[in-house]
Design an enzyme around this catalytic site. Structure first.
Site, short mmCIF file in Angstrom:
data_model
loop_
_atom_site.label_atom_id
_atom_site.label_comp_id
_atom_site.label_asym_id
_atom_site.label_seq_id
_atom_site.Cartn_x
_atom_site.Cartn_y
_atom_site.Cartn_z
N PRO A 1 37.06 47.29 -6.64
CA PRO A 1 36.52 48.58 -6.97
C PRO A 1 34.99 48.57 -7.05
O PRO A 1 34.38 47.73 -7.61
CB PRO A 1 37.11 48.74 -8.47
CG PRO A 1 37.78 47.33 -8.56
CD PRO A 1 37.46 46.40 -7.74
N GLU A 2 34.38 49.71 -6.71
CA GLU A 2 33.06 50.16 -6.83
C GLU A 2 33.08 51.37 -7.92
O GLU A 2 34.09 51.71 -8.05
CB GLU A 2 32.63 50.31 -5.35
CG GLU A 2 32.69 49.11 -4.43
CD GLU A 2 31.97 49.23 -3.06
OE1 GLU A 2 31.07 49.98 -2.96
OE2 GLU A 2 32.66 48.66 -2.16
N ARG B 1 43.51 37.85 -7.47
CA ARG B 1 42.63 36.72 -7.12
C ARG B 1 41.86 36.22 -8.27
O ARG B 1 41.32 35.34 -8.23
CB ARG B 1 41.56 37.25 -6.13
CG ARG B 1 42.25 37.57 -4.72
CD ARG B 1 41.05 38.24 -3.86
NE ARG B 1 40.08 37.01 -3.46
CZ ARG B 1 39.11 37.16 -2.54
NH1 ARG B 1 39.24 38.31 -2.09
NH2 ARG B 1 38.17 36.37 -2.16
#
Length: 274
Positions: free
Chosen positions: A2-3, A117
């Site tokens: 996400p940005e 992750r």
DNA sequence: CACGAGACCTGTTCGC
DNA sequence: TGCGAACAGGTCTCGT
């Protein structure tokens, strides 16, 4: 993942809820569970769990790529890094495979911090500025004028791509939106910041804002198996379009490696000044 | 000061 | 089909 636009979309969803789930805003935390210790940056997981219990979520906002939840005298910060996501699900549902932290709420729902992750982090702090204070300005801050942006670019000697990814310089851009913004502005990613003219700086800032605004309007980008929500991935002009024609001039998009990050640009629209 | 490499992690996709 | 390599939205630390 996400940005800025993805975090903004997640924040909006958690604030208002939707047809499937109630808002997180206003909910009271009954209990917290941590399934991967390192997902909690601070304080130690046991204290994190203790302090969250009984807290009410009073405000939800975004700063850079951080989700900021104001509790009662404490602030919960979430950074989703590469693969994190946050969603609400009924407490009766089994906990998902990659759930790293779960908050059970009085609404009968559970806030799930899902992160295959394991790069994402949460902080529970009395003074969130200790972390957020490191960030550069918000791209949409009206105080960030094109003159001020030009001065900032001139004050350092860095490649544009790495500079725009630097959260201390500007908060919220990541790999997707940086590549898209540089293409929009017609600037090569390796251009030195100090070589950018005032008019180019103005254009770059406008492009950063335009690309982020489009991302927000489309609720962010969903790629691969991580984050499902927006559809901005269908409107990329260069990102992950290696070899495909540039939408502006038709030249094949090129991909280079810059600081271990895939970097996409049009060799015809974005020429490196000598 | 600025850059590259490596670390932290798991999952998917690609090439042979 | 199988297997290893490459790749992935981020950031930190270390060496040059």
């Amino acid at each position: 993942m996400p940005e800025l636009p993805e975090v903004e979309s997640i924040a909006a969803r958690l604030r208002s809820g939707n047809a499937q789930s109630p808002p997180l805003l206003g909910a009271r935390i009954l209990s917290a569970r941590v399934f991967w210790q390192r997902s909690v940056a601070e304080p130690p997981a046991e204290i994190f769990v203790q302090r969250l219990q009984g807290q009410t979520i009073c405000e939800i906002r975004r700063r850079g790529k951080f989700l900021v939840c104001e509790l009662e005298g404490l602030t919960l910060l979430v950074h989703l890094r590469m693969s994190g996501d946050l969603w609400m699900e009924p407490s009766s549902q089994p906990v998902a495979a990659h759930c790293r932290v779960a908050l059970s709420l009085d609404s009968g729902y559970r806030l799930t911090f899902h992160d295959p992750r394991k790069f994402g982090r949460m902080w529970l702090l009395e003074d969130p500025e200790r972390v957020l204070g490191e960030l550069g300005p918000e791209p949409f801050d009206p105080g960030l004028t094109s003159e001020a942006f030009f001065e900032k670019l001139s004050s350092v000697r860095r490649r544009l791509k790495s500079l725009l990814l630097d959260q201390r310089f500007l908060a919220g851009l990541g790999n997707i939106y940086t590549d898209e913004a540089l293409h929009c502005a017609g600037l090569h990613p390796l251009t030195l910041s100090a070589q950018v003219s005032p008019s180019q700086a103005e254009r770059l800032l406008a492009c950063i804002r335009a690309v982020l605004a489009e991302g927000i309007r489309r609720s962010g980008a969903s790629i691969d198996w991580v984050y499902r929500g927006g559809d901005f991935q269908n409107y990329f002009r260069v990102y992950r379009r290696t070899g495909l024609p540039c939408p502006t001039c038709g030249a094949p998009i090129r991909r280079i490696l810059l600081g271990q990050r895939g970097t996409h640009f049009c060799p015809q629209c974005q020429v490196l000044p000598s």
